[in-house]
Design an enzyme around this catalytic site. Sequence first.
Site, short mmCIF file in Angstrom:
data_model
loop_
_atom_site.label_atom_id
_atom_site.label_comp_id
_atom_site.label_asym_id
_atom_site.label_seq_id
_atom_site.Cartn_x
_atom_site.Cartn_y
_atom_site.Cartn_z
CB ILE A 68 -1.09 -0.07 1.17
CG1 ILE A 68 -1.85 -1.19 1.07
CG2 ILE A 68 -1.75 1.46 1.17
CD1 ILE A 68 -2.91 -1.41 2.27
CB THR A 72 8.72 7.86 0.83
OG1 THR A 72 8.77 6.42 0.95
CG2 THR A 72 8.78 8.53 2.22
CG HIS A 74 10.08 1.87 1.08
ND1 HIS A 74 9.27 0.87 1.55
CD2 HIS A 74 11.15 1.35 1.00
CE1 HIS A 74 10.03 -0.16 1.83
NE2 HIS A 74 11.08 0.24 1.78
N1 LIG Z 1 5.42 -1.32 2.91
C1 LIG Z 1 5.17 -2.38 2.64
C2 LIG Z 1 6.06 -3.37 2.74
N2 LIG Z 1 7.48 -3.06 3.28
C3 LIG Z 1 8.44 -3.86 3.71
C4 LIG Z 1 9.21 -4.57 2.36
O1 LIG Z 1 8.58 -5.66 2.05
C5 LIG Z 1 10.41 -5.35 3.24
O2 LIG Z 1 9.98 -6.46 4.20
C6 LIG Z 1 11.16 -4.61 4.23
O3 LIG Z 1 11.76 -3.55 3.38
C7 LIG Z 1 12.54 -5.36 4.68
O4 LIG Z 1 13.07 -5.97 3.63
N3 LIG Z 1 6.02 -4.59 2.55
C8 LIG Z 1 4.73 -5.12 2.04
O5 LIG Z 1 4.49 -6.20 1.81
N4 LIG Z 1 3.68 -4.32 1.75
C9 LIG Z 1 3.91 -2.77 2.26
O6 LIG Z 1 3.01 -2.06 2.27
C1 LIG Z 2 4.92 0.57 0.53
C2 LIG Z 2 5.68 1.03 1.61
O1 LIG Z 2 6.92 0.97 1.88
C3 LIG Z 2 4.69 2.11 2.32
O2 LIG Z 2 4.32 1.54 3.30
C4 LIG Z 2 6.09 3.03 3.30
O3 LIG Z 2 5.29 4.09 3.72
P1 LIG Z 2 6.27 5.39 3.72
O4 LIG Z 2 6.55 5.71 2.04
O5 LIG Z 2 5.36 6.29 4.33
O6 LIG Z 2 7.48 5.18 4.30
#
Ligand SMILES: Nc1c(NC[C@H](O)[C@H](O)[C@H](O)CO)[nH]c(=O)[nH]c1=O
Ligand SMILES: CC(=O)[C@@H](O)COP(=O)(O)O
Length: 142
Positions: A68, A72, A74
Amino acid sequence: MRMALCVARFYEDLADRLEAGARARFAEAGVTDVDRYDVPGAFELPLAARFAAESGRYDGVACLGAVIRGETDHYEWVCQEAARGIQDVQLRSGIPCAFGVLTVDNREQALARAGGDKRDSGRHAAEAVLALAGLRRQLQVP
Ligand SMILES: Nc1c(NC[C@H](O)[C@H](O)[C@H](O)CO)[nH]c(=O)[nH]c1=O
Ligand SMILES: CC(=O)[C@@H](O)COP(=O)(O)O
């Protein structure tokens, strides 16, 4: 047939919904030999899929999860690497690996696509694995 589910548990309730959809589709096809492997998030799915595919135990791997968007970029990296990594595993191993990862802007969109009023992405991932595993068998790919 024997299938693996690799499930990113970042959002537990969404992971459960996606898993239920995949298991239901597998059951309809008479596939009850299904093992689940949990990982923290979608970024870990490609390596889990590689472990499962290279184990030699499975006819296919369904990768499930939900990403989701946050504030940022990310989100972009997690989604891109999960998709590319899972595709890379299936092409290199020859074991079907489905991309059953929701990549959405908000929780409402995720719920609608995890068996809600839009689609059941868990079910679709299982369908894709069944189709490609069947094709692999039909063509007698070693
Ligand atoms: N933000 C979400 C993540 N973030 C975590 C990454 O997938 C990973 O586990 C971390 O960066 C450590 O390597 N993962 C999701 O499945 N869904 C998200 O919304
Ligand atoms: C998809 C993600 O990693 C997200 O949940 C991280 O949230 P943010 O971009 O606000 O740090």
